[in-house]
Design a protein around this motif. Structure first.
Motif, mmCIF file in Angstrom:
data_model
loop_
_atom_site.group_PDB
_atom_site.id
_atom_site.type_symbol
_atom_site.label_atom_id
_atom_site.label_comp_id
_atom_site.label_asym_id
_atom_site.label_seq_id
_atom_site.Cartn_x
_atom_site.Cartn_y
_atom_site.Cartn_z
ATOM 1 N N THR A 46 -5.079 -11.031 -13.718
ATOM 2 C CA THR A 46 -6.442 -10.954 -14.262
ATOM 3 C C THR A 46 -7.049 -9.555 -14.139
ATOM 4 O O THR A 46 -8.113 -9.295 -14.703
ATOM 5 N N ALA A 47 -6.395 -8.659 -13.419
ATOM 6 C CA ALA A 47 -6.935 -7.321 -13.208
ATOM 7 C C ALA A 47 -6.790 -6.462 -14.462
ATOM 8 O O ALA A 47 -5.932 -6.708 -15.312
ATOM 9 N N ASP A 48 -7.633 -5.445 -14.582
ATOM 10 C CA ASP A 48 -7.562 -4.541 -15.734
ATOM 11 C C ASP A 48 -6.255 -3.763 -15.745
ATOM 12 O O ASP A 48 -5.703 -3.469 -16.805
ATOM 13 N N SER A 49 -5.762 -3.406 -14.565
ATOM 14 C CA SER A 49 -4.497 -2.686 -14.435
ATOM 15 C C SER A 49 -3.617 -3.432 -13.453
ATOM 16 O O SER A 49 -4.097 -3.940 -12.445
ATOM 17 N N ARG A 50 -2.315 -3.496 -13.739
ATOM 18 C CA ARG A 50 -1.395 -4.195 -12.849
ATOM 19 C C ARG A 50 -0.958 -3.317 -11.683
ATOM 20 O O ARG A 50 -0.272 -3.787 -10.780
ATOM 21 N N ARG A 51 -1.297 -2.043 -11.685
ATOM 22 C CA ARG A 51 -0.869 -1.143 -10.622
ATOM 23 C C ARG A 51 -1.542 -1.499 -9.299
ATOM 24 O O ARG A 51 -2.749 -1.687 -9.240
ATOM 25 N N GLY A 52 -0.735 -1.564 -8.233
ATOM 26 C CA GLY A 52 -1.284 -1.753 -6.901
ATOM 27 C C GLY A 52 -1.362 -0.431 -6.168
ATOM 28 O O GLY A 52 -0.919 0.607 -6.679
#
Length: 322
Positions: A46-52
């Protein structure tokens, strides 16, 4: 030429090494497996970017910082009162192996600078008093929120586990930055998952080249194993496609689960790759991995013949007994 006295040689013989310091830290924290939220590797869908937050270590080429952070998680995440650990700066420096190539004062300074980088990424809080450094763990997603132990009941609380053997057997001393990043990626997924390099920039925030170098490094260290997966592709020139799948080797198997694992909440998460309509049934909180179509499962003819011979022998023995 610098000479070393007998007294100095005796001190060097009993001085603890970096690996021994890390092993003692793990022993004191009573951790067989280090629990780490999966959001450190990859943000929820659900986040705008998948980067952690992991991608910042790769982009900044901060291998020392990443290793230090994983040790801090091991040290602090089993201290529910304040999620805090305190050590002399010389201990922090030895824990990070900085003392191998620096003077004592330079090593102490290097350890503090490393911890400050983690603080700027909102992964920890740190402070020092004299030579003592106090570190408090924050939430792994880099939000700066107070740390709480993940239970695996929600997507943002799903977690992976790093067996202590990674440190106690010295694998942490052998991995480079791409390999360590890919190790966390693989530990994040279920066994035999695909990790296509072309999706790495979107899913994790690093290049396809870094992705492939990490997988190659893990294979060379014997930390993962690889197999080929074949799928029918009527429009492909060969009539099929081939991809690689990876899983951790036995040395990285978690030795024990949390108590709630018996009801299926072991913290496993959903795979990042595309699904098919034919998937395996998963327990609550676990990922589902695409099941291989029957025609794609390759069975050894030798194994088949052996199984047939065994069945025939069993049937003959039963008939004779009757």
């Amino acid at each position: 030429m610098k000479t070393t006295s007998l007294a100095e040689q005796d001190v060097q013989a009993v001085r603890a090494t970096g690996r021994e310091t890390r092993t003692e830290l793990l022993r004191r924290s009573a951790r067989a497996d280090v629990t780490l939220r999966k959001t450190f590797v990859q943000a929820p869908r659900t986040a705008d970017s998948r980067r952690g937050p992991l991608h910042e270590f790769v982009a900044g080429r901060d291998l020392r910082g990443l290793k230090a952070y994983l040790l801090i998680v091991a040290a602090c995440s089993n201290a529910p009162d304040d999620w805090t650990t305190r050590h002399d700066s010389a201990v922090w420096a030895r824990m990070m192996d900085i003392d191998r190539t620096a003077t004592e004062q330079a090593a102490r300074t290097g350890a503090w600078r490393t911890l400050r980088r983690l603080q700027k990424r909102s992964l920890i809080d740190c402070s020092r008093s004299g030579s003592s450094i106090c570190v408090t763990l924050l939430r792994e997603d880099g939000s700066g929120c107070r740390y709480e132990r993940p239970l695996g009941t929600r997507e943002e609380d799903l977690y992976l586990q790093i067996p202590s053997a990674f440190w106690t057997k010295g694998y942490d001393e052998q991995v480079d930055l791409p390999s360590l990043a890919l190790l966390l990626v693989i530990l994040r997924e279920r066994d035999w998952s695909a990790f296509p390099a072309e999706r790495a920039p979107q899913w994790y925030g690093w290049s396809a080249d870094t992705h492939e170098r990490g997988l190659k490094g893990l294979l060379e260290l014997g930390l993962v194993e690889r197999r080929q997966e074949f799928r029918k592709a009527p429009l492909a020139p060969s009539g099929f496609t081939m991809a690689y799948q990876y899983q951790r080797t036995a040395v990285l198997r978690a030795r024990k689960r949390r108590k709630h694992a018996s009801v299926g909440l072991d913290g496993a998460g959903e795979p990042t790759g595309p699904r098919t309509s034919e998937t395996a049934t998963a327990r609550p909180g676990e990922a589902t991995s695409p099941a291989l179509p029957r025609e794609n499962i390759r069975v050894s003819t030798t194994a088949t013949a052996t199984a047939t011979a065994t069945a025939t022998a069993t049937a003959t023995a039963t008939a004779t007994a009757e």
